[in-house]
Design an enzyme around this catalytic site. Structure first.
Site, PDB file in Angstrom:
ATOM      1  N   HIS A  98      14.248  15.711 -57.997  1.00 15.26           N
ATOM      2  CA  HIS A  98      15.016  16.213 -59.142  1.00 15.26           C
ATOM      3  C   HIS A  98      16.411  16.506 -58.632  1.00 15.26           C
ATOM      4  O   HIS A  98      16.608  16.711 -57.432  1.00 15.26           O
ATOM      5  CB  HIS A  98      14.349  17.464 -59.731  1.00 15.26           C
ATOM      6  CG  HIS A  98      14.052  18.515 -58.700  1.00 15.26           C
ATOM      7  ND1 HIS A  98      14.971  19.463 -58.318  1.00 15.26           N
ATOM      8  CD2 HIS A  98      12.956  18.727 -57.924  1.00 15.26           C
ATOM      9  CE1 HIS A  98      14.438  20.229 -57.369  1.00 15.26           C
ATOM     10  NE2 HIS A  98      13.222  19.804 -57.099  1.00 15.26           N
ATOM     11  N   THR A 124      16.585  23.643 -57.863  1.00 17.99           N
ATOM     12  CA  THR A 124      15.769  24.851 -58.031  1.00 17.99           C
ATOM     13  C   THR A 124      16.593  26.133 -58.120  1.00 17.99           C
ATOM     14  O   THR A 124      16.446  26.908 -59.067  1.00 17.99           O
ATOM     15  CB  THR A 124      14.772  24.950 -56.861  1.00 17.99           C
ATOM     16  OG1 THR A 124      13.906  23.816 -56.934  1.00 17.99           O
ATOM     17  CG2 THR A 124      13.952  26.230 -56.935  1.00 17.99           C
ATOM     18  N   ASN A 148      21.443  23.664 -54.203  1.00 14.89           N
ATOM     19  CA  ASN A 148      20.506  24.255 -53.238  1.00 14.89           C
ATOM     20  C   ASN A 148      21.168  24.383 -51.869  1.00 14.89           C
ATOM     21  O   ASN A 148      20.733  25.169 -51.028  1.00 14.89           O
ATOM     22  CB  ASN A 148      19.239  23.391 -53.118  1.00 14.89           C
ATOM     23  CG  ASN A 148      18.219  23.711 -54.195  1.00 14.89           C
ATOM     24  OD1 ASN A 148      18.398  24.625 -55.002  1.00 14.89           O
ATOM     25  ND2 ASN A 148      17.127  22.964 -54.205  1.00 14.89           N
TER      26      ASN A 148
END
Ligand SMILES: [Zn+2]
Length: 417
Positions: free
Chosen positions: A356, A90, A111
């Protein structure tokens, strides 16, 4: 920070109240400012550029019959699938979209990651200190420096003072602020008079990603979250129309989602002795640092063939990943095959849902892209592009000169009319 958050909540409240209260500012007392504006004034509104992220929105989600608004925008405007940068996480990809740089160059390399200059700290999602973000300049900073007013209703990095500058309006990220409140806050910004109205706005939705993680990309719950995001886009469109506010909408995502399963797990301790490494991040890939003195032993354990996973030392990933020159990248990366999980933690028998972080060429990691508005072509479907190409498009839309020395190119400019 708290004050800013409360003003976000108040902004949402103001929208709810505006139908029955005298607005604080506006040309006519007793009417909401948008309805009181004479026609000539509404016609004079310049288009706003609205960058919207629906976190985890795979392009196939637009074909499930639950997205009447997004599908109409795609049909009448421009649509494509975008390849994320690796790692397909993300924060790295949101920062790629607003900088035109791959994570190796913009510095948000995961992340979770460590920086050799700050060895005691781990970057995690709430870290706001500018030093994490300052390796690149996001578009709102460049715009503000050029005198273009910006506002962010959440975007990774936008609540940090990157290179000394915040957006003119921004909000401290808080999942408690509902997605509907976020839409209403954006509309309230656009309700302002021209001199304080933003020209570039971001908006961020997180619940499609949350549902995809929890239930998997094909679950009914995920379809419900997609339908909800679509309904909020519908609300935004109605409000924009009510304001007479033209908008160039760029709606995209940071990555897609792949189904995971307890039957597709690689326990790290079966690959290397746990005394040899420290796990910075696990999941679709593991980011590992050797414990002191154990680099060679760890390399021997990792850098050999594995079932359903491949490992590389820093700087040794194939060039197409564009990853490993930044000193923040992990000493070792072990990337699992799509749908597999590599972890040092025990896994429940009912472990599943979605994740993901896989290879950015994995079709499951693709992100949706829909663009619509006066600047865009009508009814155009583009070939699969790269998400770093969104940035040059955004620069064109808000009137910044073309950037040099970025990873994005002009492939998406063809979306323009
Ligand atoms: Zn995401």
């Amino acid at each position: 920070m708290r004050n800013i958050l409360s003003s976000a909540l108040l902004a949402g409240t103001a929208t709810l109240l505006s139908a029955c209260a005298t607005p604080l500012a506006g040309p006519a007392v007793g009417l909401p400012a948008d309805r009181a504006l004479p026609r000539a004034a509404t016609d004079a509104r310049a288009p706003v550029t609205l960058l919207i992220s629906i976190d985890g929105m795979h392009p196939d989600y637009l074909t499930r019959g639950v997205t009447p608004n997004l599908s109409r925008l795609a049909r009448e405007g421009v649509s494509a699938s975008l390849r994320p940068a690796w790692p397909t996480k993300t924060f790295p990809n949101h920062y790629s979209i607003v900088t035109g740089l791959v994570p190796d160059r913009h510095g948000i390399v995961g992340n979770r990651f460590i920086d050799p200059d700050f060895p005691e700290e781990i970057f995690t999602l709430p870290r706001l200190e500018p030093h994490w973000w300052d390796e690149a300049e996001p578009i709102w900073v460049t715009a503000e420096k050029a005198g273009i007013r910006t506002a962010t209703m959440f975007w990774p990095g936008s609540n940090s003072k990157v290179r000394g500058t915040y957006p003119s309006d921004w909000q401290q990220f808080n999942q408690e602020v509902s997605e509907r409140q976020r839409v209403d806050a954006v509309i309230d910004w656009l309700r302002r008079p021209a001199d304080t109205r933003p020209k570039f706005v971001t908006l961020y939705f997180d619940t499609v990603d949350t549902a995809g993680h929890r239930h998997g990309p094909d679950a009914a719950e995920t379809n419900a979250a997609i339908a909800n995001a679509d309904a909020l886009i519908g609300r935004l469109l109605r409000e924009l129309e009510g304001l007479g506010q033209p908008a160039n909408l760029v709606i995209t995502a940071d990555h897609g989602m792949a189904a995971t399963s307890a039957s597709r797990v690689i326990p790290l301790q079966t690959v290397a002795d746990p005394s040899l490494y420290r796990v910075i991040e696990g999941g679709p890939y593991a980011a590992l640092e050797p414990t002191p003195g154990n680099e060679a032993k760890l390399a021997a354990a990792l850098l050999r063939p594995h079932a359903n996973m491949e490992c590389w030392a820093r700087g040794q990933m194939p060039a197409r990943f564009q990853y490993g020159r930044n000193p923040r990248t992990p000493a070792f990366v072990c990337l699992a095959d799509s749908g597999w999980t590599v972890t040092d933690r025990p896994v429940d028998p009912d472990y599943g849902g979605g994740a993901h972080g896989y290879d950015n060429l994995d079709p499951a990691m693709l992100a949706a892209f829909v663009a619509h508005g006066p600047a865009f072509a009508r009814g155009r479907t583009l070939p699969t592009g790269d998400n770093v190409d969104v940035y040059p498009l955004l620069r064109r839309l808000i009137g910044l000169p073309a950037a040099t020395d970025i990873d994005g190119d002009n492939d998406l400019i063809v979306a323009l009319d």
